[in-house]
Design a protein around this motif. Structure first.
Motif, mmCIF file in Angstrom:
data_model
loop_
_atom_site.group_PDB
_atom_site.id
_atom_site.type_symbol
_atom_site.label_atom_id
_atom_site.label_comp_id
_atom_site.label_asym_id
_atom_site.label_seq_id
_atom_site.Cartn_x
_atom_site.Cartn_y
_atom_site.Cartn_z
ATOM 1 N N GLN A 1 50.378 23.669 16.316
ATOM 2 C CA GLN A 1 50.144 23.756 14.419
ATOM 3 C C GLN A 1 49.305 24.676 14.061
ATOM 4 N N ILE A 2 48.288 24.612 14.960
ATOM 5 C CA ILE A 2 47.310 26.027 14.160
ATOM 6 C C ILE A 2 47.497 26.946 13.800
ATOM 7 N N SER A 3 47.337 27.731 12.927
ATOM 8 C CA SER A 3 47.789 28.935 12.848
ATOM 9 C C SER A 3 46.746 29.997 12.099
ATOM 10 N N ASN A 4 46.395 30.445 10.887
ATOM 11 C CA ASN A 4 45.092 31.421 10.155
ATOM 12 C C ASN A 4 45.082 30.360 9.426
ATOM 13 N N ILE A 5 43.087 30.292 9.669
ATOM 14 C CA ILE A 5 42.532 30.051 8.928
ATOM 15 C C ILE A 5 41.569 30.359 7.206
ATOM 16 N N THR A 6 41.551 29.862 6.376
ATOM 17 C CA THR A 6 40.975 30.353 5.016
ATOM 18 C C THR A 6 39.276 29.932 4.510
ATOM 19 N N ILE A 7 38.946 30.782 4.803
ATOM 20 C CA ILE A 7 37.120 31.040 4.418
ATOM 21 C C ILE A 7 37.047 30.588 2.928
ATOM 22 N N LEU A 8 36.897 30.453 2.051
ATOM 23 C CA LEU A 8 36.511 30.675 0.709
ATOM 24 C C LEU A 8 34.879 30.139 1.052
ATOM 25 N N THR A 9 34.699 31.411 -0.089
ATOM 26 C CA THR A 9 33.467 32.075 -0.563
ATOM 27 C C THR A 9 33.521 32.548 -2.252
ATOM 28 N N ASP A 10 31.908 32.213 -1.845
ATOM 29 C CA ASP A 10 31.614 33.704 -3.871
ATOM 30 C C ASP A 10 30.467 34.511 -2.554
ATOM 31 N N LYS A 11 30.044 34.795 -1.237
ATOM 32 C CA LYS A 11 29.338 36.006 -1.071
ATOM 33 C C LYS A 11 29.515 36.978 -0.576
ATOM 34 N N GLU A 12 29.157 38.203 0.326
ATOM 35 C CA GLU A 12 29.441 39.096 0.169
ATOM 36 C C GLU A 12 29.863 38.704 1.566
ATOM 37 N N TYR A 13 29.508 37.983 2.364
ATOM 38 C CA TYR A 13 30.223 38.412 3.670
ATOM 39 C C TYR A 13 29.243 36.346 3.996
ATOM 40 N N VAL A 14 30.075 36.469 5.319
ATOM 41 C CA VAL A 14 28.931 34.735 5.756
ATOM 42 C C VAL A 14 29.769 34.938 7.620
ATOM 43 N N ASP A 15 29.146 34.338 8.011
ATOM 44 C CA ASP A 15 28.765 34.552 9.821
ATOM 45 C C ASP A 15 29.593 33.381 10.047
ATOM 46 N N VAL A 16 30.696 33.372 10.724
ATOM 47 C CA VAL A 16 32.080 33.112 11.834
ATOM 48 C C VAL A 16 31.195 32.539 13.128
ATOM 49 N N SER A 17 31.554 31.438 13.190
ATOM 50 C CA SER A 17 31.347 30.534 14.606
ATOM 51 C C SER A 17 32.556 29.841 14.905
ATOM 52 N N VAL A 18 33.471 30.220 16.101
ATOM 53 C CA VAL A 18 34.271 29.108 16.581
ATOM 54 C C VAL A 18 33.518 28.519 18.029
ATOM 55 N N ARG A 19 33.485 27.016 17.874
ATOM 56 C CA ARG A 19 33.146 26.544 19.094
ATOM 57 C C ARG A 19 34.029 25.319 20.195
ATOM 58 N N SER A 20 34.358 25.828 20.991
ATOM 59 C CA SER A 20 34.815 24.846 21.637
ATOM 60 C C SER A 20 33.540 23.731 22.211
ATOM 61 N N SER A 21 34.129 22.846 23.670
ATOM 62 C CA SER A 21 33.111 21.265 23.706
ATOM 63 C C SER A 21 32.118 22.242 24.653
ATOM 64 N N THR A 22 32.226 23.110 24.942
ATOM 65 C CA THR A 22 31.352 23.763 26.152
ATOM 66 C C THR A 22 31.111 25.364 26.077
ATOM 67 N N GLN A 23 31.759 26.587 24.774
ATOM 68 C CA GLN A 23 31.288 27.356 24.938
ATOM 69 C C GLN A 23 31.578 27.803 24.046
ATOM 70 N N THR A 24 31.013 29.400 23.363
ATOM 71 C CA THR A 24 31.763 29.414 21.872
ATOM 72 C C THR A 24 32.639 31.054 21.927
ATOM 73 N N LEU A 25 33.839 30.419 21.284
ATOM 74 C CA LEU A 25 34.698 31.021 21.375
ATOM 75 C C LEU A 25 34.548 33.045 20.826
ATOM 76 N N LEU A 26 33.742 32.333 19.513
ATOM 77 C CA LEU A 26 33.754 34.099 18.312
ATOM 78 C C LEU A 26 32.977 33.430 17.410
ATOM 79 N N ALA A 27 31.500 34.553 17.275
ATOM 80 C CA ALA A 27 31.013 34.391 16.530
ATOM 81 C C ALA A 27 30.427 36.070 15.681
ATOM 82 N N GLU A 28 31.225 36.126 15.272
ATOM 83 C CA GLU A 28 31.101 37.547 14.258
ATOM 84 C C GLU A 28 30.538 37.337 12.729
ATOM 85 N N ARG A 29 30.321 38.540 11.861
ATOM 86 C CA ARG A 29 30.155 38.227 10.443
ATOM 87 C C ARG A 29 31.090 39.395 10.375
#
Length: 291
Positions: A65-93
């Motif tokens: 059921q998971i597809s694309n995830i949208t982040i709304l912001t008025d900033k030029e950029y955001v630092d995004v992280s995706v974490r599981s219970s044991t590890q960080t899967l993604l950490a990017e700007r």
């Protein structure tokens, strides 16, 4: 005194020569009042637009059921992280386009994490943060539990499905004599973990093929799930045979049995032609052991 005539469908109007007095009583000239209103609305919109918002996700979802995830912001950029219970899967700007950042194909990333860990369910957190040079910042996150399911299931409310089905590839199958089977299922907190077994058998040593059916005493009758999660039972045919003989009072040959946990049911038919064969064990579409 000035009187305003009003028809049943008309709206009372303030006389032209009294408009100055009306606006004055509310803080100034009509221009000042209009300017004040524009300022308030503009300030409110500016406040609402000052944000970082990660798309909300249901607390419990299937990975399909998971597809694309949208982040709304008025900033030029955001630092995004995706974490599981044991590890960080993604950490990017990521730099925003049209006031949003879209994380594409999150399903593949999450499914790979669960699959590689040998799990059937894990908790994930998607967070977005903006931090300025003066160390002030804003952030937003969403957290959810995800059940692995690499087959598309077009059901939004899948809770009834989990309550009525084992997480297996088939509701019935042939099994070899003296075999055992895995029966995984999702249990919600407070659900009973006890299970009933319905057995078809043949009484041996009577000279005639006397068939019968019995229900074994409930196994783990007092056990309940402490929290939501995957449970897995291992059903041994030799144990089913011994319990059936205790109920019937004589030696039997088990020909088939059905296991029920709540509304879930799975049936197994003993096939003598499979004697001596090695069962094929694998992880099914729910990433749980199956055979």
């Amino acid at each position: 005194m000035t009187h305003c005539k009003q028809s049943p469908t008309s709206v009372a109007r303030i006389p032209t020569h009294n408009r100055q007095d009306f606006s004055a009583s509310h803080g100034g000239s009509p221009n000042r009042v209009a300017a004040f209103r524009v300022f308030c609305i503009g300030d409110l919109l500016a406040y609402l637009c000052r944000m970082i918002r990660v798309q909300s996700i249901k607390e419990l979802v299937l990975s399909c059921q998971i597809s694309n995830i949208t982040i709304l912001t008025d900033k030029e950029y955001v630092d995004v992280s995706v974490r599981s219970s044991t590890q960080t899967l993604l950490a990017e700007r990521y730099f925003a386009t049209d006031s949003k950042v879209i994380l594409y194909d999150m399903r593949s990333l999450i499914e790979r994490c669960i699959r590689d860990a040998g799990l059937a369910m894990d908790r994930f957190t998607i967070a977005a943060e903006f931090r300025s040079q003066d160390s002030s910042g804003e952030s937003s996150e969403t957290s959810f539990r995800c059940i692995y399911c690499d087959r598309d299931i077009d059901i939004y409310d899948f809770e009834p499905l989990l309550r009525s089905h084992f997480l297996t590839s088939a509701a019935s199958r042939r099994v070899a004599p003296e075999s055992f089977v895995f029966l995984p299922f999702f249990a919600f907190a407070g659900d009973t973990l006890g299970y009933d077994v319905y057995v078809d058998y043949i009484i041996k040593g009577t000279g005639n093929e006397e068939r019968g059916t019995c229900v074994l005493p409930t196994i783990n009758a007092n056990a309940t799930a402490a929290e939501d999660g995957i449970q897995c039972m291992t059903i041994y045919l030799y144990a089913i045979k011994q319990m059936t003989e205790d109920v019937v009072g004589s030696e039997v040959e088990v020909t088939a049995y059905t296991v029920r946990v709540g509304d879930r049911a799975a049936s197994f038919f003993i096939d003598k032609s499979l004697a001596g064969t090695r069962p094929f064990y694998f992880r099914n579409c729910f990433n749980v052991s199956d055979n």
